[in-house]
Design a protein around this motif. Structure first.
Motif, PDB file in Angstrom:
ATOM      1  N   ILE A 353      -7.028 -23.192  44.771  1.00 27.07           N
ATOM      2  CA  ILE A 353      -6.002 -22.422  45.486  1.00 27.07           C
ATOM      3  C   ILE A 353      -5.396 -21.354  44.571  1.00 27.07           C
ATOM      4  N   ALA A 354      -5.236 -21.701  43.296  1.00 28.49           N
ATOM      5  CA  ALA A 354      -4.554 -20.798  42.360  1.00 28.49           C
ATOM      6  C   ALA A 354      -5.417 -19.629  41.915  1.00 28.49           C
ATOM      7  N   CYS A 355      -6.707 -19.633  42.213  1.00 21.51           N
ATOM      8  CA  CYS A 355      -7.567 -18.538  41.770  1.00 21.51           C
ATOM      9  C   CYS A 355      -7.028 -17.204  42.284  1.00 21.51           C
ATOM     10  N   PRO A 356      -6.646 -16.298  41.400  1.00 21.98           N
ATOM     11  CA  PRO A 356      -5.992 -15.046  41.829  1.00 21.98           C
ATOM     12  C   PRO A 356      -6.975 -13.974  42.254  1.00 21.98           C
ATOM     13  N   HIS A 357      -7.960 -14.354  43.099  1.00 23.06           N
ATOM     14  CA  HIS A 357      -8.896 -13.352  43.586  1.00 23.06           C
ATOM     15  C   HIS A 357      -8.160 -12.205  44.259  1.00 23.06           C
ATOM     16  N   ALA A 358      -7.304 -12.559  45.214  1.00 24.20           N
ATOM     17  CA  ALA A 358      -6.600 -11.523  45.974  1.00 24.20           C
ATOM     18  C   ALA A 358      -5.728 -10.672  45.057  1.00 24.20           C
ATOM     19  N   LEU A 359      -5.098 -11.315  44.075  1.00 25.12           N
ATOM     20  CA  LEU A 359      -4.235 -10.594  43.142  1.00 25.12           C
ATOM     21  C   LEU A 359      -5.049  -9.626  42.293  1.00 25.12           C
ATOM     22  N   GLY A 360      -6.235 -10.062  41.885  1.00 24.96           N
ATOM     23  CA  GLY A 360      -7.082  -9.199  41.067  1.00 24.96           C
ATOM     24  C   GLY A 360      -7.649  -8.024  41.833  1.00 24.96           C
ATOM     25  N   LEU A 361      -7.783  -8.192  43.149  1.00 23.55           N
ATOM     26  CA  LEU A 361      -8.365  -7.131  43.976  1.00 23.55           C
ATOM     27  C   LEU A 361      -7.307  -6.208  44.556  1.00 23.55           C
ATOM     28  N   ALA A 362      -6.053  -6.673  44.599  1.00 30.86           N
ATOM     29  CA  ALA A 362      -4.990  -5.980  45.324  1.00 30.86           C
ATOM     30  C   ALA A 362      -4.849  -4.519  44.927  1.00 30.86           C
ATOM     31  N   VAL A 363      -4.803  -4.253  43.621  1.00 32.19           N
ATOM     32  CA  VAL A 363      -4.557  -2.892  43.148  1.00 32.19           C
ATOM     33  C   VAL A 363      -5.842  -2.098  42.892  1.00 32.19           C
ATOM     34  N   PRO A 364      -6.835  -2.664  42.167  1.00 35.11           N
ATOM     35  CA  PRO A 364      -8.032  -1.859  41.878  1.00 35.11           C
ATOM     36  C   PRO A 364      -8.740  -1.326  43.116  1.00 35.11           C
ATOM     37  N   LEU A 365      -8.758  -2.103  44.201  1.00 35.50           N
ATOM     38  CA  LEU A 365      -9.433  -1.620  45.397  1.00 35.50           C
ATOM     39  C   LEU A 365      -8.676  -0.451  46.016  1.00 35.50           C
ATOM     40  N   VAL A 366      -7.357  -0.522  46.029  1.00 40.98           N
ATOM     41  CA  VAL A 366      -6.556   0.601  46.537  1.00 40.98           C
ATOM     42  C   VAL A 366      -6.764   1.830  45.651  1.00 40.98           C
ATOM     43  N   VAL A 367      -6.819   1.618  44.336  1.00 45.53           N
ATOM     44  CA  VAL A 367      -7.048   2.723  43.398  1.00 45.53           C
ATOM     45  C   VAL A 367      -8.387   3.393  43.679  1.00 45.53           C
ATOM     46  N   ALA A 368      -9.421   2.582  43.885  1.00 47.73           N
ATOM     47  CA  ALA A 368     -10.751   3.146  44.136  1.00 47.73           C
ATOM     48  C   ALA A 368     -10.762   3.951  45.431  1.00 47.73           C
ATOM     49  N   ILE A 369     -10.147   3.421  46.490  1.00 49.59           N
ATOM     50  CA  ILE A 369     -10.102   4.136  47.767  1.00 49.59           C
ATOM     51  C   ILE A 369      -9.246   5.389  47.636  1.00 49.59           C
ATOM     52  N   ASN A 370      -8.130   5.269  46.944  1.00 46.99           N
ATOM     53  CA  ASN A 370      -7.243   6.408  46.713  1.00 46.99           C
ATOM     54  C   ASN A 370      -7.994   7.550  46.031  1.00 46.99           C
ATOM     55  N   THR A 371      -8.715   7.222  44.966  1.00 47.15           N
ATOM     56  CA  THR A 371      -9.449   8.247  44.211  1.00 47.15           C
ATOM     57  C   THR A 371     -10.524   8.893  45.068  1.00 47.15           C
ATOM     58  N   SER A 372     -11.229   8.061  45.849  1.00 50.75           N
ATOM     59  CA  SER A 372     -12.278   8.573  46.730  1.00 50.75           C
ATOM     60  C   SER A 372     -11.684   9.493  47.790  1.00 50.75           C
ATOM     61  N   LEU A 373     -10.582   9.063  48.406  1.00 53.18           N
ATOM     62  CA  LEU A 373      -9.932   9.852  49.453  1.00 53.18           C
ATOM     63  C   LEU A 373      -9.406  11.165  48.881  1.00 53.18           C
ATOM     64  N   ALA A 374      -8.841  11.106  47.689  1.00 56.37           N
ATOM     65  CA  ALA A 374      -8.328  12.321  47.048  1.00 56.37           C
ATOM     66  C   ALA A 374      -9.457  13.308  46.783  1.00 56.37           C
ATOM     67  N   ALA A 375     -10.572  12.814  46.244  1.00 54.56           N
ATOM     68  CA  ALA A 375     -11.700  13.698  45.926  1.00 54.56           C
ATOM     69  C   ALA A 375     -12.256  14.359  47.180  1.00 54.56           C
ATOM     70  N   ARG A 376     -12.292  13.617  48.282  1.00 50.45           N
ATOM     71  CA  ARG A 376     -12.793  14.173  49.534  1.00 50.45           C
ATOM     72  C   ARG A 376     -11.900  15.288  50.050  1.00 50.45           C
ATOM     73  N   ASN A 377     -10.632  15.273  49.642  1.00 56.93           N
ATOM     74  CA  ASN A 377      -9.678  16.278  50.104  1.00 56.93           C
ATOM     75  C   ASN A 377      -9.380  17.319  49.032  1.00 56.93           C
TER      76      ASN A 377
END
Length: 727
Positions: A353-377
């Motif tokens: 239960i304590a495995c912080p999968h969601a915590l580890g993914l919470a920010v880097p995935l948003v960063v990756a999408i943010n960077t991709s979205l920014a580059a497209r614009n």
């Protein structure tokens, strides 16, 4: 005052990222181990099989590795589940028996642990060696405890093994990781899409005019290439021959095709649409705009934001909290029920239960999408912290010339005397200025062209230095409404400013004088049209304000952000532009070397300040600002003084940047709240706090809940793609 700009010196040669820096690895904490029989678990990731675009790597190898191991382990887990005595009891069936059927669970359990679990163990070992405990170490502890206990239960008959729960854990962990890697790969797809824009071959034209197909890598500066309709431009260059429309959307964010004629620059990777172009190559390989954009996108994906650093720390804290909770759970259950199967189940469930999968993914995935979205614009982010700061900006300072304005003269008003109209005045002015290269002449001709006027030819053109021009009309033309307005062949006309009037000793008259005075109060220049020693009209010229500037400033005001303007122009010009655009504060007659002092003035008022400029004269101010934004850099994407580079010269992109920053930060916060809240809620349940009322979570259910939280975080991050950030 911000001091985070020290990183700018680090951007010289681009270094190929190490595994520790890899954004994909940052999510899963998966570090390369050369002893891995499947060093190709990184195939296509950091070596051999993968695409390497100038130091930018493809992360698809991770995704494929976890997918492959998930499929194999899932198929092997089915017999283990089928022969599990606990599941048979739960679902009321009897498994088909055969010689050795009792060993199905142990044998396949060992295979699944070795094939599907060893990658987690190896990554957990790296975390332990680096003294950076995180989710991989927790997963390793969970499956190791389950595996060792089950083997001991079989070997020493000390209880009921739960191989079925072990294999379920491994399968769910692999599935969760596969989903994560797929999300990261899709989010980081901007690099792959950009890399795919560059064609593999080009048609080079030799000195005899013949074409030969060569590899793009063989092109050199100065080569002439043929770009056919539908083909991608193979390198940066200048059009020498041909006219066409070129789609630059993937590079600049400009949705409409851009018309290209001889002398225009083209960017490697953009798509030629209608006509054939012959292009002289000006940059190849790592020097091209596309490579520069890819480097900046990659740097942004590798740089950490403050929120991500917080999430990384939280994952480490969670490890110690989970370990402590597991120890307390083991002692409490051991004292209550004896040290047996139930204790192991509780400990394993807590660790899972304590495995912080969601915590580890919470920010880097948003960063990756943010960077991709920014580059497209058309927004290239060089500094993640600056991107994150953009959401809190109090004041945005714009350089005037070339940013809020077009940086070129344009006609903003026209006045005429009785019997003449605006088109008459423009027609004769454009005729007289036909052979002039002066920027005022260009502005007059462009205005006449925009109005669709038919301009007569002239002769005996003469430039009057410091005063204007003189020319003779070759044909009779009829202008105005009165007889005195007719212009006959051989009539001489003059176009010039106040110096011309003084030189010819001509009084412009009350109406034109009033027009000139009003234009002067706005910081505008005035040019007169003279015919037969009489001033018949005048035009006011100024640095033309971009229509986009008005939209951008209105949008920023709606967002609660104040707007300031820096300019080296006079007080009158600065005041006129400021009033027309609704700018809150302006600084006039500022020398380039003093612009950063104005930024400091605003910062000393405890304001978070962004500077928007062209990245050349504004370099000190861009560096001094909390967020430096280089706008309209076109092909010059490697502006070292800026945190963010806007490829198009459109002030509205600044609004898009702030909106994207705010929406991305909101997604990060939502994900962190969900990930942390899930663990706070689920850990007590895993420890058995509700056992007195009959609610107990098994390790397998714990794994399902853990993976579900990861999927929710991934889906929430993907919703950022739907965000409307345009001004």
């Amino acid at each position: 005052m911000s001091d985070h700009h020290g990183h700018h010196d680090e951007h010289a040669p681009h270094q190929k990222p190490t595994d520790r820096e890899c954004p994909c690895c940052r999510v899963c904490e998966c570090y390369r181990d050369e002893s891995d029989e499947e060093a190709s678990s990184h195939e296509g990731h950091h070596g051999g099989g993968g695409h390497d675009h100038g130091g930018i790597v493809d992360h698809s190898g991770h995704e494929q590795m976890f997918k492959r191991r998930f499929v194999v382990c899932f198929l092997l887990a089915l017999p283990v589940l089928y022969y599990s005595s606990m599941l048979q009891e739960w679902f009321g069936y009897t498994a088909v028996q055969f010689a050795g059927s009792a060993f199905v669970g142990p044998v396949l359990g060992v295979i699944i642990f070795a094939y599907g679990g060893v990658p987690f163990l190896r990554m957990g070992a790296v975390e332990a060696r680096n003294r950076e405990p995180g989710m991989m170490l927790l997963i390793s502890l969970a499956i190791t405890v389950a595996f060792v206990y089950s083997l001991a239960a079989v070997a020493f008959e000390i209880g009921e093994p739960f191989f079925w729960e072990l294999v379920t854990l491994v399968v769910i962990f692999l599935l969760g990781h596969w989903i994560e890697m797929r999300s990261v790969r899709r989010a980081s797809g901007a690099l792959d899409e950009l890399a795919d824009l560059m064609p593999a071959t080009a048609e080079r034209i030799d000195e005899s005019g013949d074409t030969e197909e060569v590899s793009v890598d063989d092109l050199s500066e100065g080569d002439l290439v043929l770009v056919r309709p539908g083909a991608n431009v193979p390198a940066d260059g200048v059009v020498e021959e041909g006219e066409s429309n070129v789609n630059e959307a993937m590079v600049t964010g400009e949705s409409k095709p851009v018309e290209k004629t001889p002398g225009d620059e083209v960017i490697g990777g953009t798509t030629n649409q209608s006509g054939s172009l012959r292009v002289r190559v000006t940059a190849t390989g790592e020097e091209t705009t596309l490579s520069g954009i890819m480097r900046l996108v990659d740097e942004a994906q590798q740089s950490k934001s403050r929120t991500q650093v917080l999430a990384d720390r939280a994952a480490g804290w969670l490890f110690y909290a989970a370990l402590g909770a597991a120890v307390v759970t083991a002692i409490a259950w051991g004292l209550a029920e004896g040290f047996g199967l139930s204790v192991v189940e509780r400990v394993v469930t807590v660790l899972v239960i304590a495995c912080p999968h969601a915590l580890g993914l919470a920010v880097p995935l948003v960063v990756a999408i943010n960077t991709s979205l920014a580059a497209r614009n058309g927004m290239l982010v060089r500094d993640r912290i600056a991107m994150e700061e953009a959401r809190n900006l109090d004041t945005i300072v714009f350089d005037k010339t070339g940013t809020l304005t077009k940086g070129e003269q344009g006609i903003v008003d026209i006045a005429t005397t009785d019997g003449w109209n605006e088109d008459d005045v423009l027609t004769l002015m454009a005729a007289a200025e036909g052979d002039s290269e002066h920027m005022i002449a260009t502005a007059i001709r462009e205005e006449a062209h925009a109005r669709g006027l038919s301009v007569p030819s002239t002769r005996e053109f003469e430039a009057l230095e410091g005063r204007g021009v003189r020319a003779t009309v070759e044909t009779d033309i009829s202008v105005g409404t009165g007889e005195s307005s007719a212009v006959q062949q051989g009539t001489t006309v003059y176009v010039g400013g106040p110096n011309l009037l003084r030189h010819l000793d001509i009084d412009p008259g009350d109406s034109l004088t009033a027009f000139a005075d009003e234009a002067g109060s706005r910081g505008q220049g005035v040019v007169y049209l003279l015919r037969d020693d009489e001033a018949v009209g005048a035009v006011a010229l100024a640095d033309v304000i971009r229509d986009e500037s008005r939209e951008a400033i209105d949008a920023l005001h709606e967002m609660g952000i104040e707007v300031a303007m820096l300019t080296g122009d006079s007080e009158d010009v600065a005041r006129a532009v400021s009033e027309e655009l609704g700018i809150d504060t302006y600084f006039a007659e500022v020398l380039p070397e003093d612009k950063d002092e104005k930024i400091v003035e605003l910062q000393e008022q405890e304001q978070l300040v962004a500077m928007v400029g062209d990245g050349v004269n504004d370099a000190p101010a861009l560096t001094r600002a909390d967020v430096g934004i280089a706008i309209g850099s076109g092909t010059d994407v490697a502006v070292e003084s800026a945190d963010v580079v806007l490829v198009e010269n459109d002030p509205r992109d600044v609004v898009s940047l702030v909106r994207l920053s705010r929406k991305s930060y909101r997604k990060m916060q939502e994900n962190l709240v969900w990930a942390a809240g899930y663990n706070v809620f689920a850990l007590p349940l895993a420890a058995g706090i509700l056992a007195p009322i009959g609610i107990l979570l098994s390790p397998a259910v714990g794994a399902v809940l853990m993976s579900a939280s990861t999927v929710i975080v991934a889906v929430n991050a993907q919703l950022l793609r739907r965000a409307d950030i345009t001004a």
